[in-house]
Structure formats: structure tokens, C-alpha cells
Design a protein around this motif. Structure first.
Motif, PDB file in Angstrom:
ATOM      1  N   CYS A   1      35.661-100.617 -43.677  1.00 26.78           N
ATOM      2  CA  CYS A   1      35.301-100.607 -45.100  1.00 26.78           C
ATOM      3  C   CYS A   1      33.897-101.145 -45.348  1.00 26.78           C
ATOM      4  O   CYS A   1      33.255-100.771 -46.326  1.00 26.78           O
ATOM      5  N   VAL A   2      33.446-102.052 -44.499  1.00 28.54           N
ATOM      6  CA  VAL A   2      32.119-102.651 -44.657  1.00 28.54           C
ATOM      7  C   VAL A   2      31.408-102.674 -43.316  1.00 28.54           C
ATOM      8  O   VAL A   2      32.028-102.545 -42.256  1.00 28.54           O
ATOM      9  N   SER A   3      30.097-102.843 -43.387  1.00 28.91           N
ATOM     10  CA  SER A   3      29.312-103.100 -42.180  1.00 28.91           C
ATOM     11  C   SER A   3      28.511-104.368 -42.426  1.00 28.91           C
ATOM     12  O   SER A   3      28.323-104.789 -43.572  1.00 28.91           O
ATOM     13  N   VAL A   4      28.065-104.969 -41.342  1.00 27.27           N
ATOM     14  CA  VAL A   4      27.338-106.233 -41.453  1.00 27.27           C
ATOM     15  C   VAL A   4      25.961-106.063 -40.825  1.00 27.27           C
ATOM     16  O   VAL A   4      25.809-105.405 -39.796  1.00 27.27           O
ATOM     17  N   ARG A   5      24.974-106.609 -41.490  1.00 26.22           N
ATOM     18  CA  ARG A   5      23.599-106.608 -40.985  1.00 26.22           C
ATOM     19  C   ARG A   5      23.206-108.056 -40.756  1.00 26.22           C
ATOM     20  O   ARG A   5      23.002-108.809 -41.702  1.00 26.22           O
ATOM     21  N   HIS A   6      23.124-108.422 -39.483  1.00 27.81           N
ATOM     22  CA  HIS A   6      22.814-109.799 -39.125  1.00 27.81           C
ATOM     23  C   HIS A   6      21.309-110.038 -39.179  1.00 27.81           C
ATOM     24  O   HIS A   6      20.532-109.162 -38.798  1.00 27.81           O
ATOM     25  N   PRO A   7      20.908-111.227 -39.622  1.00 24.24           N
ATOM     26  CA  PRO A   7      19.477-111.550 -39.570  1.00 24.24           C
ATOM     27  C   PRO A   7      19.046-111.709 -38.123  1.00 24.24           C
ATOM     28  O   PRO A   7      19.831-112.148 -37.276  1.00 24.24           O
TER      29      PRO A   7
END
Length: 125
Positions: A85-91
Motif C-alpha cells: 500500500c505504501v513505499s518508503v524513501r529513506h534519507p
């Protein structure tokens, strides 16, 4: 959304989970983006996250928006990530060691642009 003084309600919202899946590591400033908002069977809090993350939001912003503890949001995000449902963008805060290096990871300070955006978002709360 959930009254933090009602631990039973928080337990139900998290389906009894107390920590995110071990393979999911969230930084408080990691950006979360909705990938698939058409999933059925999501809980109230999960739907709120999916709807809020149509535009990228930091984990800490989601926590503030839903008025939930940061740890609870990370548990919910872990489940949403597993469901696609979501994706994550890590710093980006680390770099890989150079070829033939010592094997240690060289630390680099966080990107100033990410810090500035986080500061603006916190001020807007």
C-alpha cells in the motif's frame, strides 16, 4: 484518531503487534508515499495513513497527524509496506565503503535539504 490513554484500543489497532517487521527499518524522517490506495480490509488508522500519504509525508508527520505514538505508526507502516500500500524513501545518510576499503561504513551528515524540509514541516504542525 486513537485516544492514547486507551491502551486496549491501540492494541487492537496494531493487531497485537509491538514492533515493525525486522526487515523494515524506519527513520523518523523517512518519507512515506501511497502506492496502492484501493486496498480493502484496512483498519481506520491504516486507511488514514494511505489517504494522508498521497503526497510524501515523513513518519514523524504521520505520527503527529494521527496523534499516535511514533512506535505505533512504525508498526502500522510495516504492515502497509508488506501489503504494497505504501513505499518508503529513506534519507541518504551513509555511503558504501570504497573498493578495497576497510569494510567500515563512512558516515556522512544528513542532506541539508532533507533537514530543512523536516524543519519546515515541524514548524507547520
Amino acid at each position: 484518531m486513537i485516544d492514547p490513554d486507551l491502551p486496549d484500543r491501540l492494541f487492537v489497532a496494531l493487531s497485537g503487534r509491538t514492533a515493525p517487521a525486522p526487515e523494515h527499518v524506519f527513520d523518523p524522517v523517512s518519507l512515506i508515499v501511497t502506492e496502492d490506495s484501493g486496498r480493502n480490509g484496512l483498519g481506520l488508522e491504516e486507511r488514514a495513513i494511505v489517504e494522508a500519504c498521497v503526497r510524501p509525508l515523513a513518519v514523524v508527520e504521520i505520527s503527529a497527524h494521527l496523534q499516535l505514538p511514533l512506535g505505533a505508526v512504525m508498526v502500522l507502516l510495516s504492515g502497509l509496506l508488506d501489503q504494497g500500500c505504501v513505499s518508503v524513501r529513506h534519507p541518504r545518510t551513509h555511503t558504501a565503503p570504497p573498493a578495497g576499503g576497510t569494510g567500515f561504513i563512512a558516515w556522512q551528515p544528513p542532506d541539508a535539504h532533507v533537514l530543512e524540509r523536516t524543519l519546515v514541516a515541524l514548524r507547520n504542525l
